[in-house]
Design an enzyme around this catalytic site. Structure first.
Site, PDB file in Angstrom:
ATOM      1  N   ASP A   4       0.852  -1.189   0.000  1.00 49.41           N
ATOM      2  CA  ASP A   4       0.000   0.000   0.000  1.00 49.41           C
ATOM      3  C   ASP A   4       0.891   1.243   0.000  1.00 49.41           C
ATOM      4  O   ASP A   4       2.122   1.147  -0.170  1.00 49.41           O
ATOM      5  CB  ASP A   4      -1.008  -0.032   1.170  1.00 49.41           C
ATOM      6  CG  ASP A   4      -0.351   0.186   2.535  1.00 49.41           C
ATOM      7  OD1 ASP A   4       0.882   0.381   2.609  1.00 49.41           O
ATOM      8  OD2 ASP A   4      -1.094   0.180   3.540  1.00 49.41           O
ATOM      9  N   HIS A   5       0.300   2.395   0.228  1.00 49.85           N
ATOM     10  CA  HIS A   5       1.050   3.660   0.196  1.00 49.85           C
ATOM     11  C   HIS A   5       2.147   3.693   1.258  1.00 49.85           C
ATOM     12  O   HIS A   5       3.210   4.269   1.043  1.00 49.85           O
ATOM     13  CB  HIS A   5       0.089   4.839   0.396  1.00 49.85           C
ATOM     14  CG  HIS A   5      -0.758   4.708   1.623  1.00 49.85           C
ATOM     15  ND1 HIS A   5      -1.805   3.799   1.713  1.00 49.85           N
ATOM     16  CD2 HIS A   5      -0.692   5.323   2.822  1.00 49.85           C
ATOM     17  CE1 HIS A   5      -2.341   3.886   2.909  1.00 49.85           C
ATOM     18  NE2 HIS A   5      -1.693   4.788   3.611  1.00 49.85           N
ATOM     19  N   CYS A  20       3.004  -3.054   4.170  1.00 47.89           N
ATOM     20  CA  CYS A  20       2.121  -1.935   4.508  1.00 47.89           C
ATOM     21  C   CYS A  20       2.815  -1.180   5.646  1.00 47.89           C
ATOM     22  O   CYS A  20       4.019  -1.333   5.836  1.00 47.89           O
ATOM     23  CB  CYS A  20       0.710  -2.421   4.863  1.00 47.89           C
ATOM     24  SG  CYS A  20       0.601  -3.548   6.256  1.00 47.89           S
ATOM     25  N   GLY A  21       2.083  -0.380   6.398  1.00 49.20           N
ATOM     26  CA  GLY A  21       2.729   0.418   7.434  1.00 49.20           C
ATOM     27  C   GLY A  21       3.381  -0.434   8.506  1.00 49.20           C
ATOM     28  O   GLY A  21       4.548  -0.274   8.837  1.00 49.20           O
ATOM     29  N   THR A  22       2.594  -1.350   9.047  1.00 45.45           N
ATOM     30  CA  THR A  22       3.113  -2.240  10.092  1.00 45.45           C
ATOM     31  C   THR A  22       3.443  -3.633   9.572  1.00 45.45           C
ATOM     32  O   THR A  22       4.131  -4.400  10.246  1.00 45.45           O
ATOM     33  CB  THR A  22       2.057  -2.437  11.195  1.00 45.45           C
ATOM     34  OG1 THR A  22       0.872  -2.972  10.576  1.00 45.45           O
ATOM     35  CG2 THR A  22       1.730  -1.129  11.893  1.00 45.45           C
ATOM     36  N   GLY A  23       2.888  -3.969   8.433  1.00 44.27           N
ATOM     37  CA  GLY A  23       2.977  -5.345   7.922  1.00 44.27           C
ATOM     38  C   GLY A  23       1.869  -6.227   8.472  1.00 44.27           C
ATOM     39  O   GLY A  23       1.643  -7.332   7.974  1.00 44.27           O
ATOM     40  N   GLY A  68      -1.596  -5.712   8.717  1.00 45.35           N
ATOM     41  CA  GLY A  68      -2.781  -5.847   7.868  1.00 45.35           C
ATOM     42  C   GLY A  68      -2.496  -6.690   6.638  1.00 45.35           C
ATOM     43  O   GLY A  68      -3.296  -7.558   6.262  1.00 45.35           O
ATOM     44  N   HIS A  95      11.620 -23.442   9.052  1.00 45.37           N
ATOM     45  CA  HIS A  95      10.716 -24.248   9.878  1.00 45.37           C
ATOM     46  C   HIS A  95       9.277 -24.216   9.358  1.00 45.37           C
ATOM     47  O   HIS A  95       8.585 -25.226   9.377  1.00 45.37           O
ATOM     48  CB  HIS A  95      10.725 -23.743  11.326  1.00 45.37           C
ATOM     49  CG  HIS A  95      12.004 -24.055  12.050  1.00 45.37           C
ATOM     50  ND1 HIS A  95      12.166 -23.912  13.412  1.00 45.37           N
ATOM     51  CD2 HIS A  95      13.207 -24.501  11.594  1.00 45.37           C
ATOM     52  CE1 HIS A  95      13.391 -24.251  13.768  1.00 45.37           C
ATOM     53  NE2 HIS A  95      14.051 -24.607  12.675  1.00 45.37           N
ATOM     54  N   ARG A  97       6.805   1.173   8.035  1.00 43.41           N
ATOM     55  CA  ARG A  97       6.985   2.185   9.072  1.00 43.41           C
ATOM     56  C   ARG A  97       7.655   1.592  10.302  1.00 43.41           C
ATOM     57  O   ARG A  97       7.729   2.248  11.351  1.00 43.41           O
ATOM     58  CB  ARG A  97       5.627   2.783   9.457  1.00 43.41           C
ATOM     59  CG  ARG A  97       4.961   3.556   8.327  1.00 43.41           C
ATOM     60  CD  ARG A  97       3.544   3.959   8.684  1.00 43.41           C
ATOM     61  NE  ARG A  97       2.935   4.746   7.613  1.00 43.41           N
ATOM     62  CZ  ARG A  97       1.618   4.924   7.484  1.00 43.41           C
ATOM     63  NH1 ARG A  97       0.779   4.383   8.345  1.00 43.41           N
ATOM     64  NH2 ARG A  97       1.147   5.651   6.493  1.00 43.41           N
ATOM     65  N   ARG A 145      10.256 -33.341  11.966  1.00 46.34           N
ATOM     66  CA  ARG A 145       9.400 -32.631  12.926  1.00 46.34           C
ATOM     67  C   ARG A 145       8.818 -31.354  12.331  1.00 46.34           C
ATOM     68  O   ARG A 145       7.679 -30.992  12.618  1.00 46.34           O
ATOM     69  CB  ARG A 145      10.148 -32.348  14.234  1.00 46.34           C
ATOM     70  CG  ARG A 145      11.275 -31.353  14.155  1.00 46.34           C
ATOM     71  CD  ARG A 145      11.946 -31.215  15.520  1.00 46.34           C
ATOM     72  NE  ARG A 145      12.890 -30.111  15.571  1.00 46.34           N
ATOM     73  CZ  ARG A 145      14.122 -30.138  15.074  1.00 46.34           C
ATOM     74  NH1 ARG A 145      14.556 -31.230  14.460  1.00 46.34           N
ATOM     75  NH2 ARG A 145      14.924 -29.099  15.182  1.00 46.34           N
ATOM     76  N   HIS A 146       9.591 -30.722  11.465  1.00 42.49           N
ATOM     77  CA  HIS A 146       9.082 -29.496  10.841  1.00 42.49           C
ATOM     78  C   HIS A 146       8.047 -29.825   9.767  1.00 42.49           C
ATOM     79  O   HIS A 146       7.031 -29.149   9.639  1.00 42.49           O
ATOM     80  CB  HIS A 146      10.229 -28.678  10.251  1.00 42.49           C
ATOM     81  CG  HIS A 146      11.190 -28.201  11.296  1.00 42.49           C
ATOM     82  ND1 HIS A 146      10.770 -27.545  12.433  1.00 42.49           N
ATOM     83  CD2 HIS A 146      12.535 -28.322  11.398  1.00 42.49           C
ATOM     84  CE1 HIS A 146      11.815 -27.264  13.184  1.00 42.49           C
ATOM     85  NE2 HIS A 146      12.900 -27.727  12.589  1.00 42.49           N
ATOM     86  N   ARG A 197       4.784 -30.680  11.510  1.00 43.35           N
ATOM     87  CA  ARG A 197       4.069 -29.492  12.018  1.00 43.35           C
ATOM     88  C   ARG A 197       3.432 -28.707  10.880  1.00 43.35           C
ATOM     89  O   ARG A 197       2.325 -28.182  11.018  1.00 43.35           O
ATOM     90  CB  ARG A 197       5.037 -28.619  12.832  1.00 43.35           C
ATOM     91  CG  ARG A 197       5.436 -29.295  14.136  1.00 43.35           C
ATOM     92  CD  ARG A 197       6.655 -28.680  14.758  1.00 43.35           C
ATOM     93  NE  ARG A 197       7.111 -29.484  15.888  1.00 43.35           N
ATOM     94  CZ  ARG A 197       8.354 -29.438  16.380  1.00 43.35           C
ATOM     95  NH1 ARG A 197       9.256 -28.635  15.853  1.00 43.35           N
ATOM     96  NH2 ARG A 197       8.683 -30.198  17.399  1.00 43.35           N
TER      97      ARG A 197
HETATM   98  C1  RB5 Z   1      -2.238   2.606   6.632  1.00 40.30           C
HETATM   99  O1  RB5 Z   1      -2.318   3.794   7.343  1.00 40.30           O
HETATM  100  C2  RB5 Z   1      -1.935   1.443   7.575  1.00 40.30           C
HETATM  101  O2  RB5 Z   1      -3.029   1.180   8.379  1.00 40.30           O
HETATM  102  C3  RB5 Z   1      -1.538   0.218   6.789  1.00 40.30           C
HETATM  103  O3  RB5 Z   1      -0.447   0.525   5.992  1.00 40.30           O
HETATM  104  C4  RB5 Z   1      -1.108  -0.989   7.602  1.00 40.30           C
HETATM  105  O4  RB5 Z   1      -0.182  -0.641   8.567  1.00 40.30           O
HETATM  106  C5  RB5 Z   1      -2.166  -1.845   8.135  1.00 40.30           C
HETATM  107  O5  RB5 Z   1      -1.921  -2.866   8.778  1.00 40.30           O
END
Ligand code: RB5
Length: 154
Positions: free
Chosen positions: A8-9, A65-68, A70, A98, A109, A133-134, A137
């Site tokens: 995403d952006h 994405c911002g946090t990865g 989502g 694994h 971010r 084992r891997h 699983r």
């Molecule tokens: C966008 O603002 C943010 O929510 C998206 O990039 C992501 O971090 C969602 O998990």
């Protein structure tokens, strides 16, 4: 290898660096964007990259994405996709070795360019372990995916 990328952006800056990295390692990028600055919905782009992996159009995928978070949640809704959110090199290596993860999620971010580069290098450079084992699983995860509650496992 063919490596699908979807972002995403908030993943734009990392995306550019990682495309360059993937190509410099001799792999082909299958690009699902977005390459635009305007706000984009991460599930759309993560799902496109994930479906490419599921359908064999790509061998592995990278979603950003911002946090990865989502993107990883969205990618994991595609059956046959095992997406690992990684913010360190060790986890990226283990995700392949694994867990046989076939998609990695990164937070644009969260991790800097240098660390993200090392994370992706580790992910692409590690093969799934054949240790029983891997394998066992991973098979249990596939059973869960198929609807089993794994009750027979005790
Ligand atoms: C966008 O603002 C943010 O929510 C998206 O990039 C992501 O971090 C969602 O998990």
């Amino acid at each position: 290898m063919r490596v699908a990328i979807g972002n995403d952006h908030a993943g734009l800056a990392l995306r550019a660096v990682l495309i360059e990295l993937v190509e410099s390692l001799g792999h082909e990028v299958v690009d699902f964007g977005t390459d635009e600055l305007q706000v984009a919905d991460y599930p759309v782009f993560a799902a496109r990259a994930a479906r490419a992996v599921r359908d064999g159009q790509a061998d592995l995928g990278i979603v950003i994405c911002g946090t990865g978070i989502g993107s990883s949640i969205a990618a994991n809704k595609v059956r046959g996709v095992y997406c690992a959110l990684c913010s360190d090199v060790y986890s990226a290596r283990m995700a392949r070795s694994h867990n046989a993860a076939n998609v990695i999620a990164l937070g644009g971010r969260v991790v800097g360019v240098g660390l993200a580069t090392e994370i992706v290098r580790a992910f692409l450079g590690t093969e799934p372990s054949a240790e029983p084992r891997h394998v066992r699983r991973r098979e249990l995860v596939r059973k869960l995916e198929a609807g089993s509650d794994l009750a027979e496992q005790g």
